[in-house]
Design a protein around this motif. Structure first.
Motif, PDB file in Angstrom:
ATOM      1  N   GLY A 223       0.789  -1.303   0.023  1.00 38.78           N
ATOM      2  CA  GLY A 223      -0.057  -0.070  -0.087  1.00 38.78           C
ATOM      3  C   GLY A 223       0.777   1.404   0.005  1.00 38.78           C
ATOM      4  O   GLY A 223       0.385   2.346   0.109  1.00 38.78           O
ATOM      5  N   ILE A 224       2.160   1.212  -0.172  1.00 36.77           N
ATOM      6  CA  ILE A 224       2.887   2.458  -0.052  1.00 36.77           C
ATOM      7  C   ILE A 224       2.747   3.266  -1.674  1.00 36.77           C
ATOM      8  O   ILE A 224       2.580   2.625  -2.600  1.00 36.77           O
ATOM      9  N   ARG A 242      11.332  15.466  -7.655  1.00 35.54           N
ATOM     10  CA  ARG A 242      11.316  15.805  -6.161  1.00 35.54           C
ATOM     11  C   ARG A 242      10.423  14.940  -5.481  1.00 35.54           C
ATOM     12  O   ARG A 242       9.221  14.941  -6.014  1.00 35.54           O
ATOM     13  N   TYR A 243      10.766  14.322  -4.578  1.00 42.14           N
ATOM     14  CA  TYR A 243       9.674  13.142  -3.879  1.00 42.14           C
ATOM     15  C   TYR A 243       8.645  14.247  -3.192  1.00 42.14           C
ATOM     16  O   TYR A 243       9.173  14.961  -2.229  1.00 42.14           O
ATOM     17  N   HIS A 244       7.476  13.586  -3.029  1.00 43.09           N
ATOM     18  CA  HIS A 244       6.232  14.330  -2.178  1.00 43.09           C
ATOM     19  C   HIS A 244       5.641  13.239  -1.710  1.00 43.09           C
ATOM     20  O   HIS A 244       5.174  12.015  -1.992  1.00 43.09           O
ATOM     21  N   ASP A 248      -0.425   9.584   4.361  1.00 45.24           N
ATOM     22  CA  ASP A 248      -0.761   8.218   4.338  1.00 45.24           C
ATOM     23  C   ASP A 248      -0.149   7.301   3.351  1.00 45.24           C
ATOM     24  O   ASP A 248      -0.372   6.387   2.844  1.00 45.24           O
ATOM     25  N   SER A 249       1.163   8.144   2.802  1.00 45.75           N
ATOM     26  CA  SER A 249       1.817   7.439   1.815  1.00 45.75           C
ATOM     27  C   SER A 249       2.401   6.020   2.157  1.00 45.75           C
ATOM     28  O   SER A 249       2.759   5.089   1.559  1.00 45.75           O
ATOM     29  N   VAL A 250       2.930   5.687   3.482  1.00 44.70           N
ATOM     30  CA  VAL A 250       3.706   4.768   4.000  1.00 44.70           C
ATOM     31  C   VAL A 250       2.571   4.043   4.971  1.00 44.70           C
ATOM     32  O   VAL A 250       2.524   4.546   6.342  1.00 44.70           O
ATOM     33  N   PRO A 251       1.758   3.269   4.965  1.00 44.04           N
ATOM     34  CA  PRO A 251       0.760   2.683   5.981  1.00 44.04           C
ATOM     35  C   PRO A 251       1.407   2.030   7.027  1.00 44.04           C
ATOM     36  O   PRO A 251       2.801   1.640   6.878  1.00 44.04           O
ATOM     37  N   ARG A 260      11.787   4.208   7.663  1.00 38.71           N
ATOM     38  CA  ARG A 260      10.545   4.539   6.719  1.00 38.71           C
ATOM     39  C   ARG A 260      10.998   5.956   5.865  1.00 38.71           C
ATOM     40  O   ARG A 260      11.530   6.779   6.334  1.00 38.71           O
ATOM     41  N   ILE A 261      10.466   5.659   4.761  1.00 42.59           N
ATOM     42  CA  ILE A 261      10.960   6.573   3.650  1.00 42.59           C
ATOM     43  C   ILE A 261      10.288   7.888   4.095  1.00 42.59           C
ATOM     44  O   ILE A 261       9.087   8.196   4.321  1.00 42.59           O
ATOM     45  N   GLY A 262      10.929   8.863   3.989  1.00 46.97           N
ATOM     46  CA  GLY A 262      10.480  10.267   4.411  1.00 46.97           C
ATOM     47  C   GLY A 262      10.358  10.360   5.992  1.00 46.97           C
ATOM     48  O   GLY A 262       9.813  11.514   6.310  1.00 46.97           O
ATOM     49  N   GLY A 263      10.987   9.381   6.863  1.00 49.42           N
ATOM     50  CA  GLY A 263      11.073   9.727   8.210  1.00 49.42           C
ATOM     51  C   GLY A 263      12.079  10.538   8.684  1.00 49.42           C
ATOM     52  O   GLY A 263      12.952  11.210   8.098  1.00 49.42           O
ATOM     53  N   GLU A 264      12.031  10.330   9.977  1.00 48.97           N
ATOM     54  CA  GLU A 264      13.242  11.051  10.776  1.00 48.97           C
ATOM     55  C   GLU A 264      14.634  10.606  10.390  1.00 48.97           C
ATOM     56  O   GLU A 264      15.487  11.548  10.560  1.00 48.97           O
ATOM     57  N   TYR A 265      14.629   9.278  10.178  1.00 47.82           N
ATOM     58  CA  TYR A 265      16.282   8.851   9.818  1.00 47.82           C
ATOM     59  C   TYR A 265      16.662   8.669   8.382  1.00 47.82           C
ATOM     60  O   TYR A 265      17.763   8.732   8.328  1.00 47.82           O
TER      61      TYR A 265
END
Length: 336
Positions: A223-224, A242-244, A248-251, A260-265
C-alpha cells in the motif's frame, strides 16, 4: 595437587549447558530495548549511539558473566558466546515484533561484532579484576547515563548515488519507459538487496502532465504510494524529480519505523535521469540524492550507499530490458 575450591573457575570442560548464558544475554538485551523506546521525555531512542554500541556490548558481557561463573572458558569461547547471544537477541526482537526484518538485517553485523568484543571484555574482567559483578553493574548504567546527554535527533547528511547504463534503444523509447513503467513484475527487480530484505517492491510509476509540470504516481507493495514532482525536464533528454509524501503514503507496518521513507532517519530527496544518444543506443544516467540522519552515520551511510546503489542499478537494468524488448525488431518469418 589439591582439588580446586568449590565454585572456583577451572580449566575443565564446560559441564553446564549453554542455555542459561544465552538466555541471560537475551533477557538483558530485550530489557534494555524496552527501556530505550523513545518514550521517556523523547529521549533514549534505540537509534542513539548509546544503544547501538552499548546494547550488544552488554548482551555479550552478561552472557559471558553467566557462562564464566563456575567454569573457566577460553578467549575464543568468550567471543563466540558474545556473538551468539547477540544473534539470539536480534532474532528475539524480530520474533517479539520489537523490530522489523529490515532493521534486523541492518543491525545484525554490527551487533555480532560488538557482542564478540563484549564477551572478550567480560572474560578479561573475570581474569584480571576481582569484582566482575560490580564492574558489570557499572556497565549496565552506561546506556542510561550516556543516553541522557546524547542528542537523539542528529542533523544527518545528504548523500548522492550516481549510476549509468547503455541501452540498445533510441532515446524516444527509453523516455517512454521512464514515463510509463506499469505492471512491474517481482522478478524484474529481485536483484536489488533493498527488496530482498523486506522493502516492498515497486508496482508502477505512471507520469501525467499537469499545468505545473510532470507528476509521477508511484505505487509499491503493502500500500505504499507517493508522488514525484518534476523540477526540470526536457522530453527525451532529461527529467528531475522531487519526492512528495502524504501522511498516508507509507501505511503503518509497511516499513520499519527506523527506515521509513520520508521519516526522521531516512528521506529520499531527488532523482534525476539524463538520456544521451550514443552509437547503437542511449546512455541512461541516474542520480539519487537522499538524507540519512543517525548517530552512527559511519555505519549507516556506507550501508545506504551499497543498498541504494544496488537498487539504482536494478532499476536501470529494468528500464534497459523493457526498452530493448520493445525496440528489438521482430524476427523474420521462416520459410516452410
Amino acid at each position: 595437587m589439591s582439588a580446586p575450591a568449590p565454585g572456583s573457575p577451572t580449566t575443565a570442560p564446560a559441564r553446564r549447558t549453554w542455555l542459561w548464558p544465552l538466555l541471560a544475554g537475551l533477557v538483558a538485551g530485550i530489557t534494555l530495548r524496552l527501556v530505550l523506546n523513545g518514550r521517556l521525555d523523547g529521549r533514549y531512542e534505540t537509534m542513539m549511539l548509546s544503544f547501538v554500541l552499548l546494547a550488544p556490548l552488554l548482551v555479550g558481557m552478561v552472557a559471558v558473566y553467566v557462562a564464566e561463573r563456575h567454569v573457566r572458558r577460553s578467549w575464543g569461547t568468550y567471543a563466540g558466546v558474545g556473538a551468539m547471544a547477540n544473534l539470539i537477541f536480534v532474532a528475539g526482537t524480530l520474533l517479539t515484533s520489537l523490530e522489523g526484518a529490515i532493521c534486523v538485517f541492518l543491525a545484525l553485523p554490527v551487533f555480532v561484532v560488538i557482542g564478540s568484543f563484549g564477551g572478550l571484555l567480560m572474560g578479561a574482567i573475570y581474569r584480571y579484576l576481582k569484582r566482575p559483578r560490580q564492574t558489570l553493574y557499572g556497565f549496565m548504567l552506561l546506556p542510561l547515563v550516556l543516553g541522557a546527554i546524547e542528542n537523539p535527533h542528529p542533523e544527518g547528511r545528504v548523500e548522492r548515488i550516481e549510476r549509468r547504463i547503455l541501452i540498445a534503444a533510441p532515446p524516444a523509447e527509453v523516455w517512454r519507459q521512464l514515463m510509463t513503467a506499469d505492471a512491474i513484475r517481482p522478478d524484474e527487480v529481485d536483484a536489488a538487496w533493498t527488496y530482498r530484505i523486506g522493502v516492498p517492491k515497486p508496482l508502477a510509476g505512471i507520469v501525467r502532465q499537469t499545468p505545473t509540470g510532470l507528476v509521477r504516481e508511484v505505487r509499491m507493495g503493502k500500500g505504499i504510494h507517493f508522488q514525484q514532482m518534476s523540477t526540470d525536464w526536457r522530453p527525451q533528454r532529461y527529467v528531475s524529480w522531487r519526492y512528495h509524501f502524504d501522511e498516508d503514503s507509507v501505511p503503518a507496518g509497511a516499513l520499519d519505523d527506523h527506515v521509513r521513507i520520508g521519516g526522521e532517519y531516512f528521506e529520499l530527496l531527488d532523482t534525476a535521469y539524463t538520456l544521451t544518444p550514443r552509437a547503437g543506443g542511449t546512455e541512461l544516467a541516474m542520480t539519487l540524492d537522499y538524507r540519512v540522519s543517525t548517530a552512527f552515520d559511519w555505519y549507516a551511510a556506507p550501508l545506504g550507499r551499497w543498498l541504494l546503489g544496488g537498487q539504482s542499478e536494478t532499476l536501470l537494468s529494468f528500464y534497459r530490458r523493457r526498452a530493448e524488448a520493445r525496440h528489438r525488431p521482430a524476427a523474420p518469418p521462416t520459410s516452410g
